[in-house]
Design a protein around this motif. Sequence first.
Motif, PDB file in Angstrom:
ATOM      1  N   ILE A 121       0.844  -1.205   0.000  1.00 11.38           N
ATOM      2  CA  ILE A 121       0.000   0.000   0.000  1.00 11.38           C
ATOM      3  C   ILE A 121       0.875   1.249   0.000  1.00 11.38           C
ATOM      4  CG2 ILE A 121      -1.618   1.366   1.400  1.00 11.38           C
ATOM      5  CD1 ILE A 121      -2.990  -0.876  -0.091  1.00 11.38           C
ATOM      6  N   SER A 122       1.901   1.256   0.825  1.00 10.86           N
ATOM      7  CA  SER A 122       2.815   2.408   0.868  1.00 10.86           C
ATOM      8  C   SER A 122       3.428   2.652  -0.498  1.00 10.86           C
ATOM      9  CB  SER A 122       3.921   2.175   1.898  1.00 10.86           C
ATOM     10  OG  SER A 122       3.376   2.131   3.188  1.00 10.86           O
ATOM     11  N   TYR A 123       3.791   1.575  -1.191  1.00 12.09           N
ATOM     12  CA  TYR A 123       4.384   1.690  -2.521  1.00 12.09           C
ATOM     13  C   TYR A 123       3.371   2.269  -3.510  1.00 12.09           C
ATOM     14  CZ  TYR A 123       6.529   0.470  -6.952  1.00 12.09           C
ATOM     15  OH  TYR A 123       7.043   0.532  -8.214  1.00 12.09           O
ATOM     16  N   GLN A 124       2.122   1.809  -3.456  1.00 14.15           N
ATOM     17  CA  GLN A 124       1.097   2.329  -4.362  1.00 14.15           C
ATOM     18  C   GLN A 124       0.889   3.827  -4.142  1.00 14.15           C
ATOM     19  OE1 GLN A 124      -0.142   0.565  -6.841  1.00 14.15           O
ATOM     20  NE2 GLN A 124       0.958  -1.234  -6.150  1.00 14.15           N
ATOM     21  N   ILE A 125       0.856   4.225  -2.879  1.00 16.49           N
ATOM     22  CA  ILE A 125       0.679   5.647  -2.570  1.00 16.49           C
ATOM     23  C   ILE A 125       1.888   6.446  -3.057  1.00 16.49           C
ATOM     24  CG2 ILE A 125       0.422   7.345  -0.710  1.00 16.49           C
ATOM     25  CD1 ILE A 125      -2.110   5.590  -1.280  1.00 16.49           C
ATOM     26  N   LYS A 126       3.074   5.925  -2.830  1.00 11.63           N
ATOM     27  CA  LYS A 126       4.293   6.605  -3.276  1.00 11.63           C
ATOM     28  C   LYS A 126       4.278   6.781  -4.795  1.00 11.63           C
ATOM     29  CE  LYS A 126       9.290   5.995  -3.450  1.00 11.63           C
ATOM     30  NZ  LYS A 126      10.409   5.104  -3.149  1.00 11.63           N
ATOM     31  N   CYS A 127       3.894   5.732  -5.526  1.00 12.07           N
ATOM     32  CA  CYS A 127       3.827   5.819  -6.995  1.00 12.07           C
ATOM     33  C   CYS A 127       2.823   6.876  -7.437  1.00 12.07           C
ATOM     34  CB  CYS A 127       3.456   4.462  -7.591  1.00 12.07           C
ATOM     35  SG  CYS A 127       4.755   3.226  -7.471  1.00 12.07           S
ATOM     36  N   LEU A 128       1.659   6.906  -6.799  1.00 11.37           N
ATOM     37  CA  LEU A 128       0.632   7.880  -7.149  1.00 11.37           C
ATOM     38  C   LEU A 128       1.124   9.295  -6.845  1.00 11.37           C
ATOM     39  CD1 LEU A 128      -2.236   8.305  -8.218  1.00 11.37           C
ATOM     40  CD2 LEU A 128      -3.067   7.984  -5.868  1.00 11.37           C
ATOM     41  N   GLU A 129       1.756   9.478  -5.694  1.00  8.67           N
ATOM     42  CA  GLU A 129       2.280  10.793  -5.347  1.00  8.67           C
ATOM     43  C   GLU A 129       3.350  11.243  -6.347  1.00  8.67           C
ATOM     44  OE1 GLU A 129       1.636  11.099  -0.531  1.00  8.67           O
ATOM     45  OE2 GLU A 129       3.429  10.051  -1.254  1.00  8.67           O
ATOM     46  N   GLN A 130       4.204  10.325  -6.755  1.00 11.52           N
ATOM     47  CA  GLN A 130       5.236  10.676  -7.733  1.00 11.52           C
ATOM     48  C   GLN A 130       4.614  11.060  -9.067  1.00 11.52           C
ATOM     49  OE1 GLN A 130       7.876   7.286  -7.676  1.00 11.52           O
ATOM     50  NE2 GLN A 130       9.183   8.217  -6.122  1.00 11.52           N
ATOM     51  N   GLU A 131       3.623  10.302  -9.483  1.00  9.55           N
ATOM     52  CA  GLU A 131       2.991  10.602 -10.767  1.00  9.55           C
ATOM     53  C   GLU A 131       2.264  11.942 -10.739  1.00  9.55           C
ATOM     54  OE1 GLU A 131       0.205   8.559 -14.166  1.00  9.55           O
ATOM     55  OE2 GLU A 131       0.997   7.343 -12.539  1.00  9.55           O
ATOM     56  N   LEU A 132       1.622  12.240  -9.621  1.00  8.44           N
ATOM     57  CA  LEU A 132       0.888  13.501  -9.500  1.00  8.44           C
ATOM     58  C   LEU A 132       1.796  14.667  -9.122  1.00  8.44           C
ATOM     59  CD1 LEU A 132      -2.305  12.214  -7.673  1.00  8.44           C
ATOM     60  CD2 LEU A 132      -2.060  12.795 -10.097  1.00  8.44           C
ATOM     61  N   GLY A 133       2.989  14.359  -8.639  1.00  6.07           N
ATOM     62  CA  GLY A 133       3.930  15.409  -8.268  1.00  6.07           C
ATOM     63  C   GLY A 133       3.564  16.147  -6.996  1.00  6.07           C
ATOM     64  N   THR A 134       2.878  15.459  -6.081  1.00  8.78           N
ATOM     65  CA  THR A 134       2.469  16.096  -4.834  1.00  8.78           C
ATOM     66  C   THR A 134       2.299  15.062  -3.733  1.00  8.78           C
ATOM     67  OG1 THR A 134       0.914  17.683  -3.875  1.00  8.78           O
ATOM     68  CG2 THR A 134      -0.036  15.974  -5.275  1.00  8.78           C
ATOM     69  N   ARG A 135       2.366  15.501  -2.505  1.00  7.64           N
ATOM     70  CA  ARG A 135       2.097  14.630  -1.360  1.00  7.64           C
ATOM     71  C   ARG A 135       0.592  14.590  -1.138  1.00  7.64           C
ATOM     72  NH1 ARG A 135       6.625  12.197   1.280  1.00  7.64           N
ATOM     73  NH2 ARG A 135       5.087  11.855   2.881  1.00  7.64           N
ATOM     74  N   LEU A 136       0.063  13.392  -0.992  1.00  3.35           N
ATOM     75  CA  LEU A 136      -1.372  13.234  -0.763  1.00  3.35           C
ATOM     76  C   LEU A 136      -1.698  13.119   0.720  1.00  3.35           C
ATOM     77  CD1 LEU A 136      -2.040  10.708  -3.646  1.00  3.35           C
ATOM     78  CD2 LEU A 136      -2.522  13.169  -3.629  1.00  3.35           C
ATOM     79  N   PHE A 137      -0.717  12.664   1.506  1.00  5.63           N
ATOM     80  CA  PHE A 137      -0.924  12.462   2.936  1.00  5.63           C
ATOM     81  C   PHE A 137       0.217  13.059   3.735  1.00  5.63           C
ATOM     82  CE2 PHE A 137      -2.998   8.744   0.985  1.00  5.63           C
ATOM     83  CZ  PHE A 137      -4.257   8.832   1.555  1.00  5.63           C
ATOM     84  N   SER A 138      -0.111  13.506   4.923  1.00  6.88           N
ATOM     85  CA  SER A 138       0.892  13.765   5.956  1.00  6.88           C
ATOM     86  C   SER A 138       0.892  12.502   6.801  1.00  6.88           C
ATOM     87  CB  SER A 138       0.495  14.964   6.810  1.00  6.88           C
ATOM     88  OG  SER A 138       0.485  16.132   6.026  1.00  6.88           O
ATOM     89  N   ARG A 139       2.076  11.980   7.061  1.00 11.77           N
ATOM     90  CA  ARG A 139       2.180  10.719   7.786  1.00 11.77           C
ATOM     91  C   ARG A 139       2.570  10.983   9.232  1.00 11.77           C
ATOM     92  NH1 ARG A 139       2.826  10.512   2.442  1.00 11.77           N
ATOM     93  NH2 ARG A 139       2.748   8.545   1.318  1.00 11.77           N
ATOM     94  N   PRO A 142       2.822   8.837  13.335  1.00 14.11           N
ATOM     95  CA  PRO A 142       2.939   7.499  13.931  1.00 14.11           C
ATOM     96  C   PRO A 142       1.587   6.793  14.133  1.00 14.11           C
ATOM     97  CG  PRO A 142       4.353   9.044  15.094  1.00 14.11           C
ATOM     98  CD  PRO A 142       3.528   9.849  14.126  1.00 14.11           C
ATOM     99  N   ASP A 143       0.540   7.572  14.356  1.00 14.67           N
ATOM    100  CA  ASP A 143      -0.769   6.960  14.600  1.00 14.67           C
ATOM    101  C   ASP A 143      -1.686   6.962  13.377  1.00 14.67           C
ATOM    102  OD1 ASP A 143      -1.018   9.712  14.684  1.00 14.67           O
ATOM    103  OD2 ASP A 143      -2.575   9.683  16.229  1.00 14.67           O
ATOM    104  N   GLY A 144      -1.155   7.297  12.196  1.00  8.25           N
ATOM    105  CA  GLY A 144      -1.975   7.255  10.992  1.00  8.25           C
ATOM    106  C   GLY A 144      -1.580   8.320   9.992  1.00  8.25           C
ATOM    107  N   VAL A 145      -2.501   8.629   9.120  1.00 14.92           N
ATOM    108  CA  VAL A 145      -2.254   9.620   8.067  1.00 14.92           C
ATOM    109  C   VAL A 145      -3.372  10.644   8.057  1.00 14.92           C
ATOM    110  CG1 VAL A 145      -0.974   8.020   6.584  1.00 14.92           C
ATOM    111  CG2 VAL A 145      -3.439   8.275   6.284  1.00 14.92           C
ATOM    112  N   GLN A 146      -3.062  11.781   7.461  1.00 15.75           N
ATOM    113  CA  GLN A 146      -4.067  12.820   7.268  1.00 15.75           C
ATOM    114  C   GLN A 146      -3.912  13.343   5.851  1.00 15.75           C
ATOM    115  OE1 GLN A 146      -3.956  15.905  10.197  1.00 15.75           O
ATOM    116  NE2 GLN A 146      -5.475  17.145   9.165  1.00 15.75           N
ATOM    117  N   LEU A 147      -5.013  13.552   5.177  1.00 19.76           N
ATOM    118  CA  LEU A 147      -4.964  14.100   3.825  1.00 19.76           C
ATOM    119  C   LEU A 147      -4.339  15.484   3.824  1.00 19.76           C
ATOM    120  CD1 LEU A 147      -8.424  13.370   2.139  1.00 19.76           C
ATOM    121  CD2 LEU A 147      -6.189  12.667   1.335  1.00 19.76           C
ATOM    122  N   THR A 148      -3.509  15.723   2.846  1.00 17.43           N
ATOM    123  CA  THR A 148      -3.026  17.082   2.618  1.00 17.43           C
ATOM    124  C   THR A 148      -4.119  17.830   1.866  1.00 17.43           C
ATOM    125  OG1 THR A 148      -2.056  16.500   0.487  1.00 17.43           O
ATOM    126  CG2 THR A 148      -0.616  16.312   2.452  1.00 17.43           C
TER     127      THR A 148
END
Length: 101
Positions: free
Chosen positions: A32-50, A52-58
Motif C-alpha cells: 500500500i505504501s508503494y502504491q501511494i508513493k507511486c501515485l504521489e510521484q505521478e501527481l507530483g504532490t504529497r497526498l498524505f501527511s504521515r 505514527p498513529d496514521g495519516v491525514q490528507l493534505t
Amino acid sequence: MHERELKAFVAVVEAGRMDRAASSLGYSQPAISYQIKCLEQELGTRLFSRYPDGVQLTQDGAMVLPAARAVLALFEGIKDVTVRAASVESARPRSRRVTGS
C-alpha cells in the motif's frame, strides 16, 4: 496512474491508516505504501501527511479524492457493462452454420 493506486488511495483515506487499508484490500502494508508513493510521484504532490498513529490528507490529497472516487466509479461501470454484455452473449442461442457437403 493505475486503478490499484487509486483504490489504495481511497482505502487509506477511509481507514485513516495504511496498515488498515492494506488489510481491507488484502495487501501488505509495504505494498500500500508503494502504491501511494507511486501515485504521489505521478501527481507530483504529497497526498498524505504521515504520523505514527496514521495519516491525514493534505490539501492536495483532499482535492484529488473526489476525482479518484469518480474514476473508480467509472472503472466499476465499465466492468459492469462488460459483465452484462458477456452474460447476454452467453445466453443467446448459437446458430450453427450448415455447409454443403
